[in-house]
Design an enzyme around this catalytic site. Structure first.
Site, PDB file in Angstrom:
ATOM      1  N   PRO A  43      -7.098  70.488  55.230  1.00 54.95           N
ATOM      2  CA  PRO A  43      -8.295  70.908  55.961  1.00 54.95           C
ATOM      3  C   PRO A  43      -8.158  70.600  57.451  1.00 54.95           C
ATOM      4  O   PRO A  43      -8.856  71.190  58.273  1.00 54.95           O
ATOM      5  CB  PRO A  43      -9.421  70.069  55.335  1.00 54.95           C
ATOM      6  N   PRO A 225      45.937  42.793  47.826  1.00 54.15           N
ATOM      7  CA  PRO A 225      45.424  41.987  46.713  1.00 54.15           C
ATOM      8  C   PRO A 225      44.134  42.500  46.096  1.00 54.15           C
ATOM      9  O   PRO A 225      43.664  41.923  45.120  1.00 54.15           O
ATOM     10  CB  PRO A 225      45.192  40.627  47.369  1.00 54.15           C
ATOM     11  N   ASP A 248      48.972  50.836  39.120  1.00 57.50           N
ATOM     12  CA  ASP A 248      49.057  49.714  38.187  1.00 57.50           C
ATOM     13  C   ASP A 248      47.683  49.188  37.818  1.00 57.50           C
ATOM     14  O   ASP A 248      46.684  49.489  38.461  1.00 57.50           O
ATOM     15  CB  ASP A 248      49.853  48.568  38.842  1.00 57.50           C
ATOM     16  N   LYS A 270      50.294  47.947  33.392  1.00 57.26           N
ATOM     17  CA  LYS A 270      51.067  47.098  32.486  1.00 57.26           C
ATOM     18  C   LYS A 270      50.317  45.807  32.284  1.00 57.26           C
ATOM     19  O   LYS A 270      50.107  45.051  33.214  1.00 57.26           O
ATOM     20  CB  LYS A 270      52.438  46.816  33.091  1.00 57.26           C
ATOM     21  N   GLY A 302      49.465  44.210  45.778  1.00 55.38           N
ATOM     22  CA  GLY A 302      50.106  43.310  46.740  1.00 55.38           C
ATOM     23  C   GLY A 302      51.139  44.039  47.570  1.00 55.38           C
ATOM     24  O   GLY A 302      50.870  45.097  48.137  1.00 55.38           O
ATOM     25  N   ASP A 303      52.338  43.478  47.638  1.00 57.96           N
ATOM     26  CA  ASP A 303      53.449  44.132  48.293  1.00 57.96           C
ATOM     27  C   ASP A 303      54.373  44.672  47.205  1.00 57.96           C
ATOM     28  O   ASP A 303      54.677  43.966  46.243  1.00 57.96           O
ATOM     29  CB  ASP A 303      54.204  43.136  49.179  1.00 57.96           C
ATOM     30  N   THR A 331      50.896  40.644  50.204  1.00 57.09           N
ATOM     31  CA  THR A 331      51.178  40.073  48.888  1.00 57.09           C
ATOM     32  C   THR A 331      50.110  39.036  48.515  1.00 57.09           C
ATOM     33  O   THR A 331      49.433  38.471  49.387  1.00 57.09           O
ATOM     34  CB  THR A 331      52.597  39.476  48.870  1.00 57.09           C
ATOM     35  N   ALA A 332      49.953  38.810  47.204  1.00 52.42           N
ATOM     36  CA  ALA A 332      48.901  37.912  46.721  1.00 52.42           C
ATOM     37  C   ALA A 332      48.989  36.530  47.376  1.00 52.42           C
ATOM     38  O   ALA A 332      47.959  35.927  47.697  1.00 52.42           O
ATOM     39  CB  ALA A 332      48.982  37.786  45.202  1.00 52.42           C
ATOM     40  N   MET A 383      52.071  35.167  38.326  1.00 55.83           N
ATOM     41  CA  MET A 383      52.048  35.293  36.863  1.00 55.83           C
ATOM     42  C   MET A 383      52.219  33.916  36.224  1.00 55.83           C
ATOM     43  O   MET A 383      52.978  33.748  35.277  1.00 55.83           O
ATOM     44  CB  MET A 383      53.145  36.260  36.385  1.00 55.83           C
TER      45      MET A 383
END
Ligand code: SAH
Length: 464
Positions: A43, A225, A248, A270, A302-303, A331-332, A383
C-alpha cells in the site's frame, strides 16, 4: 550442506514481492537484473518502486497481498519489515505454491539469496547458510577485485565461439585453448576494445590447431602432511591441470578437492598393514594413463622421495618411455618438528638427523642402534607406531638412556593434530594409552620446546 545452491530460470516467469520500503528496494535492485515478471504488493511504495512501475520494469499493485496473489509465481519475497505481516504474506505465497524467502529471517525461509558477484553471464553465488554474512561479504569483495570487469563480455563473446572450438580435439586441447583465451589472449585483446576480441579468437584457434598434441606426462607430487596451505605452488598448479590424479590413503580430502573437477581421481590407498593396491597395479595405472596422453599427477603424502616407493614407479614409467618430473613436498618430519617448536638439527646437540622407518618389507626395520643410542642423537621415525616396543628394546639393549625424550605427533599440520610427550622408558605404554589412529611421527631425542618435566602429556591442538 543445508542449502543446496542452484540457479533458477527466471526469464518470463513470475516473481512476487510484498513490501515497499528499504528491504524491498534492496531485493528489487537484484531482481531487476533478471528477465522475470516482477509483481510488487504494497500500500506504501517507495518512490523508486513507483518509477520502476511507470517505466514498465515491474507491476505495482498498491494494496496488501491477498490469497491468490502469488499464483504461478516461482519465487516470493516477504520484505514487509514487519514480522506479523511477513508471516501472513508468506503463508499466502506458500499456499499459492511459490518458494518463499522472508527477508532477514533464515528460519522461516525456504530459500536464501546468496551474496552475488555479477559478471553476467558469469555469476558467482556465495552462501554461508546464514552463519557468517561478514565472511560472505569479504569473499565477495575479494572476488570483485580479482575478476576483471570485462570477464562477462569475454564470456559472452566466448559463447558465440564455442562451435568453432570443436575443431580442436575434445579434452585437454580444447581446455588449453579456452584457458589461453580467458586468462591471456582475451584480456589482452579486450584492452584494444571489444571489436578486437573476435579476431583474436580466430588467431588463437589457428595457433592452437597448429600445436602438436601434448604427450602424456607424470608429475610425482609431494602433497605435504595434510594442511592444504602446505602445498607448494607447483603442486597446486599440477593439481589444477591434471587429467588424472592417482593418490594415496594419507592425502587429505581438502587437498583432493583442489583437483580439477573433470579429473579422474584414482584412490590407490595402501593401508599400512591392511588391504592395498599392489605396487604393480599402481605402476600399470601410471603407464596406462601416461601412454594415453594424459597429464597425470601421482600424489604422495609428504615428500614423494621419503618412504614413498617412488623409485619403483619412476622405473616403470621410464621403461615405458613416458616423461616425468618430481615436485618436492614438505615431509612429515618437517611439519611435526615445527609443531613442537624444535629444530631437526641444533648446534651443540645434534649435527645430523636420521629419518628411519619403523617397519620395512621384512617386518620391523633394523638400524644402527648402537650409534642411535649415543647421547643427543635425534631421529624421526616414520611408520613407527606398531614398532614402538621393538625400537625401545633395541635402543635400551644398546645402552640408550631410558629418560631420552620421545615425542609422537599424530596428524601433524591437520586440525586434529595431537602431541604425545614421553620418554624412551614409557613409549610403548603411553603410545598404547593415547590410542592414535591417524598417521604419527615419532621423534627420538626431541621433547616439545615447552614440555613440562618428564611426565607424559598429551596435547590436543585447539583451534580458536
Ligand atoms: N612420504 C611421506 C611419508 C610416507 S610414509 C612423507 O614425506 O611424509 C607414511 C608415514 O609418514 C606415516 O606412517 C607417518 O609416520 C608419517 N606421516 C605422514 N603424514 C603424517 C602426518 N600428517 N603426521 C604425522 N605423521 C605423518
Amino acid at each position: 550442506m543445508d542449502h543446496f545452491p542452484i540457479f533458477v530460470a527466471t526469464s518470463g516467469r513470475r516473481i512476487v514481492l510484498s513490501g515497499g520500503g528499504d528491504a524491498a528496494l534492496a531485493k528489487l535492485r537484484l531482481l531487476l537484473k533478471t528477465k522475470a515478471n516482477i509483481s510488487v504488493f504494497t500500500p506504501k511504495p517507495a518512490s523508486e518502486i513507483v518509477q520502476w512501475a511507470a517505466t514498465g520494469k515491474l507491476t505495482l499493485i498498491k494494496r496488501a497481498m491477498e490469497p491468490g496473489d502469488a499464483m504461478c509465481a516461482v519465487l516470493f519475497y516477504a520484505a514487509d519489515e514487519d514480522s506479523v505481516e511477513d508471516a501472513r504474506t508468506s503463508a499466502i505465497a506458500n499456499a499459492d505454491g511459490a518458494l518463499v524467502n522472508v527477508v532477514d529471517n533464515l528460519a522461516d525461509s525456504q530459500f536464501i539469496t546468496p551474496a552475488i558477484v555479477d559478471r553476467d553471464p558469469v555469476t558467482i553465488a556465495i552462501g554461508t547458510e546464514g552463519a557468517a554474512p561478514v565472511l560472505a561479504r569479504a569473499i565477495k569483495a575479494d572476488l570483485e577485485e580479482r575478476l576483471p570487469a570485462t570477464l562477462g563480455t569475454l564470456a559472452r563473446i566466448g559463447k558465440t565461439f564455442r562451435k568453432m572450438s570443436y575443431s580442436l580435439p575434445f579434452g585437454r586441447a580444447r581446455r588449453d585453448f579456452w584457458r589461453d583465451y580467458y586468462f591471456n589472449a582475451g584480456p589482452k585483446a579486450i584492452a584494444d576494445g571489444v571489436d578486437a576480441v573476435r579476431p583474436a579468437l580466430d588467431d588463437l584457434l589457428n595457433a592452437h590447431l597448429a600445436r602438436d598434441a601434448r604427450e602424456g606426462h607424470i608429475a610425482f607430487v609431494g602433497a605435504g602432511p595434510g594442511d592444504p596451505e602446505l602445498l607448494t605452488l607447483k603442486a597446486r598448479r599440477a593439481l589444477d591441470e591434471a587429467d588424472v590424479v592417482i593418490y594415496d590413503r594419507l592425502i587429505s580430502k581438502e587437498i583432493l578437492e583442489l583437483a580439477r573437477r573433470e579429473a579422474i581421481m584414482l584412490d590407490v590407498g595402501k593401508e599400512g598393514f591392511g588391504p592395498s593396491t599392489s605396487q604393480d597395479t599402481i605402476n600399470d595405472l601410471l603407464v596406462e594413463h601416461g601412454a594415453s596422453g594424459a597429464q597425470v599427477v601421482r600424489l604422495k603424502s609428504g615428500d614423494a622421495t621419503v618412504f614413498g616407493r617412488l623409485d619403483e614407479e619412476l622405473d616403470a614409467v621410464t621403461a615405458a618411455g613416458i616423461g616425468w618430473h618430481i615436485v618436492p613436498g614438505i615431509t612429515a618430519a618437517s611439519a611435526a618438528v615445527a609443531s613442537i617448536g624444535q629444530s631437526l638439527t641444533k648446534r651443540g646437540r645434534n649435527a645430523s638427523v636420521r629419518f628411519l622407518t619403523g617397519h620395512d618389507m621384512q617386518g620391523f626395520a633394523d638400524h644402527d642402534w648402537a650409534a642411535l643410542a649415543a647421547p643427543n642423537e635425534v631421529a624421526a621415525i616414520y611408520m613407527g607406531k606398531k614398532s614402538a616396543r621393538f625400537v625401545q628394546g633395541r635402543l635400551i639393549m644398546h645402552g640408550a638412556d631410558q629418560n631420552t625424550p620421545i615425542t609422537v605427533i599424530e596428524n601433524a599440520s591437520r586440525p586434529n593434530q595431537r602431541v604425545l610427550s614421553t620418554t624412551l622408558a614409557h613409549l610403548p605404554t603411553d603410545l598404547a594409552d593415547a590410542n592414535m589412529t591417524g598417521p604419527a611421527l615419532t621423534f627420538y631425542g626431541l621433547a616439545p620446546r615447552d614440555a613440562s618435566e618428564a611426565a607424559a602429556t598429551l596435547i590436543t591442538r585447539e583451534f580458536a
